[in-house]
Design a protein around this motif. Structure first.
Motif, PDB file in Angstrom:
ATOM      1  N   HIS A 164       0.836  -1.200   0.000  1.00  0.00           N
ATOM      2  CA  HIS A 164       0.000   0.000   0.000  1.00  0.00           C
ATOM      3  C   HIS A 164       0.874   1.254   0.000  1.00  0.00           C
ATOM      4  N   ARG A 165       1.921   1.255   0.801  1.00  0.00           N
ATOM      5  CA  ARG A 165       2.839   2.403   0.825  1.00  0.00           C
ATOM      6  C   ARG A 165       3.506   2.599  -0.537  1.00  0.00           C
ATOM      7  N   GLU A 166       3.905   1.507  -1.163  1.00  0.00           N
ATOM      8  CA  GLU A 166       4.521   1.597  -2.494  1.00  0.00           C
ATOM      9  C   GLU A 166       3.543   2.172  -3.515  1.00  0.00           C
ATOM     10  N   ALA A 167       2.300   1.726  -3.454  1.00  0.00           N
ATOM     11  CA  ALA A 167       1.286   2.239  -4.390  1.00  0.00           C
ATOM     12  C   ALA A 167       1.021   3.713  -4.134  1.00  0.00           C
ATOM     13  N   ALA A 168       0.999   4.115  -2.870  1.00  0.00           N
ATOM     14  CA  ALA A 168       0.768   5.526  -2.534  1.00  0.00           C
ATOM     15  C   ALA A 168       1.910   6.399  -3.029  1.00  0.00           C
TER      16      ALA A 168
END
Length: 87
Positions: A79-83
């Motif tokens: 999720h952090r990578e996508a954000a």
């Protein structure tokens, strides 16, 4: 069967037969599932759907060796990578 159902089924199979390497296999299942979804909003929704499914009491009862907790960490990382990619 849709991609979410397939991912949950595979993770539950890994949880039932918990063995060395199950965490890595589960992370691959998660990554394969997330690759079916495009865009930040879609990925965020997919991550939340997977979290919701894995939090069901019937599924939690199968959690062995902290597998679901490791999946949660992996989902948080994805999720952090996508954000970061969204900004």
């Amino acid at each position: 069967m849709d991609d979410l159902d397939e991912a949950v089924r595979e993770i539950l199979t890994l949880a039932r037969a918990y063995r060395p390497g199950a965490i890595i296999e589960a992370e691959r299942v998660v990554d394969s599932y997330l690759m079916t979804v495009r865009g930040y909003r879609g990925r965020a929704a997919a991550i939340e759907s997977l979290r919701t499914e894995l939090s069901r009491p019937a599924h939690r009862a199968l959690n062995r060796g902290g597998l679901f907790e490791q999946i949660e960490r992996h989902l948080g990382k994805r999720h952090r990578e996508a954000a970061r990619g969204f900004h």
